[in-house]
Scaffold this active site. Structure first.
Site, PDB file in Angstrom:
ATOM      1  N   GLY A 239      44.214  41.294 -25.164  1.00 12.09           N
ATOM      2  CA  GLY A 239      43.630  39.959 -25.191  1.00 12.09           C
ATOM      3  C   GLY A 239      43.978  39.026 -24.054  1.00 12.09           C
ATOM      4  O   GLY A 239      43.377  37.956 -23.933  1.00 12.09           O
ATOM      5  N   GLU A 273      48.045  46.544 -26.090  1.00 11.53           N
ATOM      6  CA  GLU A 273      46.720  47.140 -25.877  1.00 11.53           C
ATOM      7  C   GLU A 273      45.889  46.335 -24.878  1.00 11.53           C
ATOM      8  O   GLU A 273      44.812  45.839 -25.205  1.00 11.53           O
ATOM      9  CB  GLU A 273      45.966  47.213 -27.218  1.00 11.53           C
ATOM     10  N   PRO A 274      46.383  46.165 -23.654  1.00 11.99           N
ATOM     11  CA  PRO A 274      45.622  45.367 -22.686  1.00 11.99           C
ATOM     12  C   PRO A 274      44.403  46.121 -22.171  1.00 11.99           C
ATOM     13  O   PRO A 274      44.457  47.332 -21.971  1.00 11.99           O
ATOM     14  CB  PRO A 274      46.630  45.165 -21.550  1.00 11.99           C
ATOM     15  N   GLY A 275      43.317  45.427 -21.965  1.00 12.75           N
ATOM     16  CA  GLY A 275      42.131  46.034 -21.364  1.00 12.75           C
ATOM     17  C   GLY A 275      41.735  45.221 -20.143  1.00 12.75           C
ATOM     18  O   GLY A 275      42.059  45.545 -18.996  1.00 12.75           O
ATOM     19  N   ARG A 276      41.083  44.091 -20.421  1.00 12.30           N
ATOM     20  CA  ARG A 276      40.523  43.237 -19.375  1.00 12.30           C
ATOM     21  C   ARG A 276      41.522  42.874 -18.271  1.00 12.30           C
ATOM     22  O   ARG A 276      41.187  42.909 -17.092  1.00 12.30           O
ATOM     23  CB  ARG A 276      40.045  41.942 -20.043  1.00 12.30           C
ATOM     24  N   ARG A 312      27.422  41.045 -20.037  1.00 11.31           N
ATOM     25  CA  ARG A 312      28.273  39.897 -20.382  1.00 11.31           C
ATOM     26  C   ARG A 312      27.607  38.539 -20.164  1.00 11.31           C
ATOM     27  O   ARG A 312      27.691  37.675 -21.049  1.00 11.31           O
ATOM     28  CB  ARG A 312      29.615  39.976 -19.631  1.00 11.31           C
ATOM     29  N   CYS A 342      12.531  43.146 -18.705  1.00  9.48           N
ATOM     30  CA  CYS A 342      11.533  42.249 -19.298  1.00  9.48           C
ATOM     31  C   CYS A 342      12.128  41.429 -20.436  1.00  9.48           C
ATOM     32  O   CYS A 342      11.777  41.629 -21.613  1.00  9.48           O
ATOM     33  CB  CYS A 342      10.340  43.061 -19.771  1.00  9.48           C
ATOM     34  N   GLU A 343      13.062  40.569 -20.116  1.00  2.50           N
ATOM     35  CA  GLU A 343      13.689  39.649 -21.070  1.00  2.50           C
ATOM     36  C   GLU A 343      14.075  38.420 -20.262  1.00  2.50           C
ATOM     37  O   GLU A 343      14.672  38.559 -19.188  1.00  2.50           O
ATOM     38  CB  GLU A 343      15.005  40.219 -21.628  1.00  2.50           C
TER      39      GLU A 343
END
Ligand SMILES: Cc1ncc(COP(=O)(O)O)c(C=O)c1O
Length: 419
Positions: A239, A273-276, A312, A342-343
């Site tokens: 986190g 549990e680091p990710g980012r 994101r 196409c959005e």
């Protein structure tokens, strides 16, 4: 700190010009710096030196085999959330004894696979999951090592979609009910209680919510000891945030110092549990301008990367820096940077002052190493991008760009339609 820097107006990844890789590999393209990845892993893991701990990289943020192998080589484990992630982790050479498994909906097949693989710990998120795990382990003649993921009801003060530690979120077991759940677990023959875990959210820019969560977990560990239940592992989840724009998150040293202080002399092994924080700023998305156009009111820069490559901005309204790969003296323009999908929600940046760009120019979407490729899809039948790792003056394609053939792999047209 990262290794994407300009030299004579040309963006480089370590010692390689980004334009060279884009020319040879094509775009869109995810580009990772080996030195940055390694440096970030070491900075995080090293901040806990002297404490018994295991850094389990949260591979949902980036599950590239090459990146997993790099961290495994640095002594890291992984945090997984599916059987598919377990498969990738094992294929990348991660030790099963360094794998922890979180997630609210583990299936029987995934649990069997994880038990067969002899992973370190299941982070159990409900009573039903606990009973199911006990049953499956019993049938397989095994004991499942567990922690209960508790929901400490702490506001991480982040985006609501990435906030997980509030009672209104689907994750974990309410900490007020945790003791009774542990007592239930202690009575189940095929479970072995090893830990307490939590994960309160992602992209946190303050240390205080982590400390508040740790306080609550410590109190629970004390209650459990009194009830005769011994805890060996304290899993604090991931986190820690990064700088995308003007955020000023704590450095891993500061984060670790606060945890160290709150932990005191407790005889517990930490799991993180680091990710980012490890991969986010170690990767960029390189894209090429297809066209530019003006609606009279607004300028649009249409690039060949889209929301299927990096979701994101569309999903969370997230900010990613938009930088030219080659600096020019054309001045700036305020524009939306959009993809070909196409959005109307398909954008990488809105109303952004950027260098005036022309068709054919290359653009770097910064801070795209986490939740970038791993959240990509084939929407609009777009093949997924290539991935490349740079080490010093060489680059390595770690994932080939998907082909049109890849798009239809596994599909069949039933006979009755072949009239
Ligand atoms: C259980 C768990 N652990 C770790 C993480 C990693 O979070 P981050 O990438 O913010 O470090 C997440 C992400 O949502 C998660 O759900």
């Amino acid at each position: 700190m990262h290794h994407f820097q300009y030299r004579n107006g040309e963006l480089h990844c370590e010692e390689v010009p980004v334009s060279l890789i884009a020319r040879e590999v094509g775009t869109p393209l995810y580009l990772y710096s080996h030195a940055t990845l390694r440096q970030h892993f070491k900075a995080f893991d090293g901040a806990f030196e002297g404490l018994s701990h295991l850094t389990c990289f949260s591979m949902k943020s980036n599950s590239s085999l090459a990146i997993l192998r790099l961290f495994a080589g640095e002594g890291g484990g992984v945090d997984i959330v599916s059987g598919g992630e377990l498969y990738r982790a094992l294929r990348a050479g991660v030790e099963p004894s360094r794998i922890v498994y979180s997630g609210v909906g583990k299936t029987v097949e995934d649990v069997e696979y994880a038990l067969r693989s002899d992973i370190l710990l299941f982070n159990v998120e409900s009573s039903q999951e606990m009973l199911q795990l006990n049953k499956v382990a019993g049938r397989m003649g095994k004991k499942a090592r567990i922690a209960i993921r508790v929901n400490p009801d702490i506001d991480p003060r982040t985006h609501p979609y990435i906030s997980t530690g509030l009672r209104e979120n689907k994750f974990g077991i309410d900490i007020r009910r945790a003791l009774e759940e542990y007592v239930l677990a202690a009575g189940l023959e095929h479970l072995e209680i090893r830990g307490v875990s939590c994960h309160i959210g992602s992209q946190l820019t303050l240390v205080s919510p982590f400390v508040d969560a740790l306080k609550k977990l410590k109190a629970l560990v004390g209650d459990l000891e009194e009830a005769g239940i011994h805890i060996a592992y304290l899993d604090l989840g991931g986190g820690l945030g990064i700088t995308y724009h003007d955020e000023a998150p704590p450095h891993p040293e500061e984060y670790a110092a606060a945890i160290r202080k709150e932990l005191g002399t407790e005889d517990l092994s930490l799991i993180l549990e680091p990710g980012r924080v490890i991969v986010g700023n170690a990767g960029i998305l390189v894209t090429r301008v297809v066209y530019t156009k003006s609606s009279g009111e607004k300028e649009f820069i249409i690039v060949d990367a889209a929301m299927n490559d990096l979701i994101r901005p569309s999903l969370y309204g997230s900010f990613h820096g938009i930088q030219p790969v080659r600096v020019t003296n054309r001045g700036t323009v305020r524009a939306d940077i959009v993809g070909p999908i196409c959005e109307s929600g398909d954008f990488l940046a809105k109303d952004r002052e950027v260098q005036a760009l022309e068709s054919g120019d290359l653009v770097a979407v910064m801070s795209a190493g986490a939740y970038g490729f791993s959240m990509s899809s084939n929407y609009n039948s777009r093949p997924r991008a290539a991935e490349v790792m740079v080490k010093k003056d060489r680059y390595y394609v770690t994932r080939a760009r998907e082909s049109h053939e890849d798009l239809i792999r596994g599909e069949t047209i039933p006979d009755f339609l072949n009239g």
